[in-house]
Motif scaffolding. Structure first.
Motif, PDB file in Angstrom:
ATOM      1  N   VAL A 169       0.647  -1.033   0.010  1.00 38.02           N
ATOM      2  CA  VAL A 169       0.112  -0.002  -0.204  1.00 38.02           C
ATOM      3  C   VAL A 169       0.866   1.082  -0.025  1.00 38.02           C
ATOM      4  O   VAL A 169       1.824   1.274   0.715  1.00 38.02           O
ATOM      5  N   TYR A 170       0.511   1.979  -0.811  1.00 31.74           N
ATOM      6  CA  TYR A 170       0.919   3.659  -0.912  1.00 31.74           C
ATOM      7  C   TYR A 170       0.040   4.558  -0.262  1.00 31.74           C
ATOM      8  O   TYR A 170      -1.057   4.348  -0.963  1.00 31.74           O
ATOM      9  N   VAL A 171       0.471   5.439   0.427  1.00 29.74           N
ATOM     10  CA  VAL A 171      -0.552   6.551   0.959  1.00 29.74           C
ATOM     11  C   VAL A 171       0.117   7.844   0.392  1.00 29.74           C
ATOM     12  O   VAL A 171       1.249   8.113   0.624  1.00 29.74           O
ATOM     13  N   PHE A 172      -1.041   8.726  -0.295  1.00 24.89           N
ATOM     14  CA  PHE A 172      -0.817   9.912  -0.741  1.00 24.89           C
ATOM     15  C   PHE A 172      -1.815  10.997  -0.028  1.00 24.89           C
ATOM     16  O   PHE A 172      -2.561  10.682   0.491  1.00 24.89           O
ATOM     17  N   THR A 173      -1.188  12.497  -0.083  1.00 26.63           N
ATOM     18  CA  THR A 173      -2.226  13.186   0.341  1.00 26.63           C
ATOM     19  C   THR A 173      -3.574  13.230  -0.587  1.00 26.63           C
ATOM     20  O   THR A 173      -3.176  12.883  -1.718  1.00 26.63           O
ATOM     21  N   LYS A 174      -4.541  13.642  -0.225  1.00 28.98           N
ATOM     22  CA  LYS A 174      -5.612  13.753  -0.909  1.00 28.98           C
ATOM     23  C   LYS A 174      -5.528  14.250  -2.317  1.00 28.98           C
ATOM     24  O   LYS A 174      -5.092  15.015  -2.580  1.00 28.98           O
ATOM     25  N   ILE A 175      -5.772  13.379  -3.234  1.00 26.29           N
ATOM     26  CA  ILE A 175      -6.052  13.623  -4.728  1.00 26.29           C
ATOM     27  C   ILE A 175      -7.344  14.156  -5.520  1.00 26.29           C
ATOM     28  O   ILE A 175      -8.294  13.139  -5.267  1.00 26.29           O
ATOM     29  N   HIS A 176      -7.320  15.124  -6.019  1.00 22.33           N
ATOM     30  CA  HIS A 176      -8.641  15.539  -6.649  1.00 22.33           C
ATOM     31  C   HIS A 176      -8.301  15.548  -8.219  1.00 22.33           C
ATOM     32  O   HIS A 176      -7.190  16.091  -8.722  1.00 22.33           O
ATOM     33  N   LEU A 177      -9.097  14.775  -8.886  1.00 22.71           N
ATOM     34  CA  LEU A 177      -9.230  14.623 -10.250  1.00 22.71           C
ATOM     35  C   LEU A 177     -10.361  15.474 -11.015  1.00 22.71           C
ATOM     36  O   LEU A 177     -11.587  15.270 -10.656  1.00 22.71           O
ATOM     37  N   ASP A 178      -9.723  16.284 -11.773  1.00 20.02           N
ATOM     38  CA  ASP A 178     -11.010  16.956 -12.492  1.00 20.02           C
ATOM     39  C   ASP A 178     -11.452  16.246 -13.808  1.00 20.02           C
ATOM     40  O   ASP A 178     -10.769  15.348 -13.898  1.00 20.02           O
ATOM     41  N   LYS A 179     -12.414  16.630 -14.383  1.00 22.68           N
ATOM     42  CA  LYS A 179     -12.867  16.157 -15.663  1.00 22.68           C
ATOM     43  C   LYS A 179     -11.816  15.815 -16.566  1.00 22.68           C
ATOM     44  O   LYS A 179     -11.215  16.920 -16.931  1.00 22.68           O
ATOM     45  N   GLY A 180     -11.542  14.676 -17.144  1.00 24.96           N
ATOM     46  CA  GLY A 180     -10.655  14.611 -18.060  1.00 24.96           C
ATOM     47  C   GLY A 180      -9.156  14.131 -17.516  1.00 24.96           C
ATOM     48  O   GLY A 180      -8.316  13.593 -18.206  1.00 24.96           O
ATOM     49  N   GLU A 181      -9.038  14.083 -16.265  1.00 23.74           N
ATOM     50  CA  GLU A 181      -7.758  13.832 -15.611  1.00 23.74           C
ATOM     51  C   GLU A 181      -7.769  12.467 -15.032  1.00 23.74           C
ATOM     52  O   GLU A 181      -8.689  11.947 -14.879  1.00 23.74           O
ATOM     53  N   LYS A 182      -6.518  11.917 -15.133  1.00 16.39           N
ATOM     54  CA  LYS A 182      -6.511  10.477 -14.788  1.00 16.39           C
ATOM     55  C   LYS A 182      -5.239  10.365 -13.975  1.00 16.39           C
ATOM     56  O   LYS A 182      -4.323  11.082 -13.965  1.00 16.39           O
ATOM     57  N   LEU A 183      -4.956   9.057 -13.538  1.00 10.22           N
ATOM     58  CA  LEU A 183      -3.684   8.667 -12.590  1.00 10.22           C
ATOM     59  C   LEU A 183      -2.867   7.775 -13.655  1.00 10.22           C
ATOM     60  O   LEU A 183      -3.514   6.826 -14.163  1.00 10.22           O
ATOM     61  N   ARG A 184      -1.622   7.638 -13.675  1.00  6.10           N
ATOM     62  CA  ARG A 184      -0.855   6.812 -14.151  1.00  6.10           C
ATOM     63  C   ARG A 184       0.235   6.236 -12.977  1.00  6.10           C
ATOM     64  O   ARG A 184       0.764   7.066 -12.564  1.00  6.10           O
ATOM     65  N   VAL A 185       0.309   4.890 -13.011  1.00 11.39           N
ATOM     66  CA  VAL A 185       1.216   4.421 -12.237  1.00 11.39           C
ATOM     67  C   VAL A 185       2.298   3.448 -12.714  1.00 11.39           C
ATOM     68  O   VAL A 185       2.110   3.058 -13.638  1.00 11.39           O
ATOM     69  N   ALA A 186       3.585   3.734 -12.536  1.00 14.00           N
ATOM     70  CA  ALA A 186       4.844   3.297 -13.035  1.00 14.00           C
ATOM     71  C   ALA A 186       5.645   2.512 -12.262  1.00 14.00           C
ATOM     72  O   ALA A 186       6.062   3.137 -11.309  1.00 14.00           O
ATOM     73  N   LEU A 187       6.002   1.309 -12.561  1.00 15.13           N
ATOM     74  CA  LEU A 187       6.969   0.331 -11.834  1.00 15.13           C
ATOM     75  C   LEU A 187       7.788  -0.065 -12.480  1.00 15.13           C
ATOM     76  O   LEU A 187       7.790  -0.493 -13.723  1.00 15.13           O
TER      77      LEU A 187
END
Length: 274
Positions: free
Chosen positions: A242-260
């Motif tokens: 598990v990774y913990v981040f500060t609260k992330i707000h995504l606007d319309k059209g925004e997304k997340l990318r995770v890279a390992l």
């Protein structure tokens, strides 16, 4: 040259306000862990004295979190100005081991303010008990994050977003928002036929399309806590963490990318999710 003038200006401003100078605390950092510094207000500017230290913070959307990293070298100094005009200054030093990779900065630690007319509450002496209490609070916060991560690993899976590449499978299993933190559970399965040496897992907030340079933005979201992160994953093994981040707000059209990525190789797998 510009950064030199900025630094000199800030130092002169601090000197003018420091009517009651006090010795500076030392903050330790290394290249293996993020030293997370939580300030009472959002960070407006942060400066380190030499290149073997790096202080990163969110310049686009100001946050109270800053991350300090270091490689072996001479001691230096860190100067931080927050949105409320407070100025903080610390000696920074390299250390192979970090006992507490998190520190919660209090207003009493500031050395002055940007505006000389601002009322200063930091001229009072800070008793040693306050420092001890601060260390205990950091420990309690780490315990809270640890317990929350352990609880998340026991919950049913709410997501199953998967990407497989070169025999490595990266999956987002769960995503929970609790108060001001976001907990993301990842799973890595190794069926590549060889051991995978865990390198970096990075999370980015994406807006726009990559082909449209004018609108495309990729902002790295820095973790404040990592739980059960493996050092290596043998062939045939699956590991959840598990990774913990500060609260992330995504606007319309925004997304997340995770890279390992793997340590010292070019093997990498990434996926997009919301």
């Amino acid at each position: 040259m510009k950064s030199i003038f900025i630094t000199l200006g800030l130092l002169l401003m601090v000197t003018a306000q420091a009517n009651n100078p006090k010795s500076l605390d030392t903050i330790y950092a290394n290249e293996h862990m993020n030293m997370a510094l939580f300030f009472p207000s959002q960070i407006k500017q942060g400066i380190v004295g030499n290149s073997n230290f790096v202080f990163t913070y969110n310049r686009e959307k100001q946050q109270p979190l800053g991350l300090l990293k270091a490689v072996p070298g001479k001691d230096s100094n860190l100067l931080v100005i927050t949105n409320d005009g407070s100025i903080y200054s610390y000696i920074i030093s390299y250390s192979k081991n970090l006992e507490y990779p998190n520190r919660f900065i209090t207003e009493q630690e500031r050395i002055g303010t940007e505006r000389q007319g601002m009322e200063r509450t930091s001229q009072k002496e800070v008793p040693s008990e306050t420092v001890r209490d601060s260390s205990i609070s950091v420990k309690k916060v780490r315990e809270k994050l640890h317990e929350s991560c352990e609880a998340l690993l026991q919950l049913p899976e709410r997501k199953n977003i998967k990407k497989k590449r070169q025999g490595l499978s990266l999956t987002v299993k769960n995503l929970y928002t609790m108060r001001s933190e976001v907990y993301i559970q990842f799973e890595v399965n190794n069926s590549s036929g060889s051991r995978f040496d865990f390198g970096e897992l990075e999370l980015f907030k994406i807006s726009g399309k990559k082909g449209q340079k004018a609108s495309f933005q990729e902002l790295e979201m820095l973790p404040i806590y990592k739980h059960n992160t493996p050092k290596k994953i043998d062939h045939g093994q699956s590991v959840s963490f598990v990774y913990v981040f500060t609260k992330i707000h995504l606007d319309k059209g925004e997304k997340l990318r995770v890279a390992l990525s793997e340590h010292d190789t070019t093997r990498m797998v990434s996926l997009f999710f919301r």
